[in-house]
Design an enzyme around this catalytic site. Sequence first.
Site, PDB file in Angstrom:
ATOM      1  CG  ASP A 120      10.732 -32.853  52.738  1.00  0.00           C
ATOM      2  OD1 ASP A 120      10.626 -33.091  53.948  1.00  0.00           O
ATOM      3  OD2 ASP A 120       9.747 -32.714  52.003  1.00  0.00           O
ATOM      4  CG  HIS A 143      12.465 -30.792  56.675  1.00  0.00           C
ATOM      5  ND1 HIS A 143      11.338 -30.515  55.954  1.00  0.00           N
ATOM      6  CD2 HIS A 143      13.182 -29.644  56.695  1.00  0.00           C
ATOM      7  CE1 HIS A 143      11.367 -29.253  55.546  1.00  0.00           C
ATOM      8  NE2 HIS A 143      12.479 -28.708  55.974  1.00  0.00           N
TER       9      HIS A 143
END
Length: 329
Positions: A120, A143
Amino acid sequence: MFAAAALALLPLVSAYSKTFVVPHVDGQDDSPAVVAALANYSSNSLILFKGGVTYNLWTPINFGTLTNCEVAFEGNATYPTDIATVQAEVAKSAFPFNTDGFAAGGTNLLIENNHIVNGDDCITVGSGGNGVHFRNNYCEGGHGLSIGSLGKGGAVASVQNILFENVVMKNELYGARFKSWTGGNGIAKNITWRNIVLENVPFPIYVTQNYWDQNLGPKPTTDSTNNTRIEDMLFDNFSGTQLDIPYVEGSCVSDPCWYSVTNATGTEIAILDLYHNTTSNVVAKRISGLRTINRAKPTVMCDPTAIDNDVGFVCQNGLYIPTKVGYTR
Ligand SMILES: *[C@@H]1O[C@H](CO)[C@@H](O)[C@H](O)[C@H]1NC(C)=O
Ligand SMILES: *[C@@H]1O[C@H](CO)[C@@H](O)[C@H](O)[C@H]1NC(C)=O
Ligand SMILES: *[C@@H]1O[C@H](CO)[C@@H](O)[C@H](O)[C@H]1NC(C)=O
Ligand SMILES: *[C@@H]1O[C@H](CO)[C@@H](O)[C@H](O)[C@H]1NC(C)=O
Ligand SMILES: *[C@@H]1O[C@H](CO)[C@@H](O)[C@H](O)[C@H]1NC(C)=O
Ligand SMILES: *[C@@H]1O[C@H](CO)[C@@H](O)[C@H](O)[C@H]1NC(C)=O
Ligand SMILES: *[C@@H]1O[C@H](CO)[C@@H](O)[C@H](O)[C@H]1NC(C)=O
């Protein structure tokens, strides 16, 4: 999932009256002991993850508010690779397993010299973040270097004085990322990403003030024209490679993917999805060192009616054409 090396959340003062050495037990989750210790070690304390130890951080640790504390991560950490273990831990802890590398919402934090491999955000700075400095880090597989999401459900956000610098981003979905929800409120001010080296990153620079969770359905309707204001946001000195081939990221469970951008071609080095009249001084400069893997000409997405300053390139949905500001040192 694996994170190694030295994490330091360093406030401005450096004397601690107490030290908590985090214990480790093979085959068990080491996080609860840290959470329990916070009752006694949330001020004037050093919380030390010892070198030479691989800690099992199977549940997220919310450090809450720390005052004059250092969290020193000299050891390694693992998250469970076995899905059943993760699910069991998630069920027990009753909140979503957050796979962000760092979630920083505090003040005067320095996060440096980390090697972060996760799924993430490499770091996400939420509302309340002020004076967060993230430097000399390596991020892989996640991310991006993120701000937000801010302003969900009309929340009033405040994020100020954030600097991400000297970071290598390898196989990350985003490089620099900002997201706020339509209808939000408050301000994000003085936010800089500088000296960022990308390797195979599909979205080098991505800013949206129209965020919603695409996994959870269509864009929510709101009649509010409020938004989290953005002031003084700078992207400076980005280089490396952009992945511009069709790409399905591991977290993609829907079609289109949650991160798909309508009309994007995959060659956009910068996407500025801004809300009208709620930004000032958003600038990207020295980003022409970015190359697409296929050597396609880089493009941008930018709505000229939403901005009132030179963003460092011609604001259009089309080719990336730097302006004088975009070249300035
Ligand atoms: C916190 O400190 C008190 C008083 O010294 C002690 O009794 C207690 O066990 C400590 N709790 C933890 C979790 O260390
Ligand atoms: C921690 O990770 C580093 C880098 O991968 C490795 O060299 C080192 O041996 C690891 N230490 C332990 C205790 O596993
Ligand atoms: C902007 O933020 C950076 C990083 O925290 C800080 O060093 C700088 O002083 C801030 N600039 C202003 C004008 O406040
Ligand atoms: C731009 O960033 C690269 C990579 O971090 C760095 O080596 C270089 O010195 C930076 N250039 C300037 C002028 O700061
Ligand atoms: C918009 O923001 C203003 C000022 O913060 C606030 O008074 C108003 O209630 C907000 N409107 C909505 C629809 O959220
Ligand atoms: C996508 O492109 C089409 C054709 O140019 C245009 O009509 C449409 O408004 C665009 N959609 C978005 C969300 O930009
Ligand atoms: C933005 O501000 C300008 C000037 O105040 C105004 O003319 C325009 O209608 C505003 N646009 C939106 C979408 O609110």
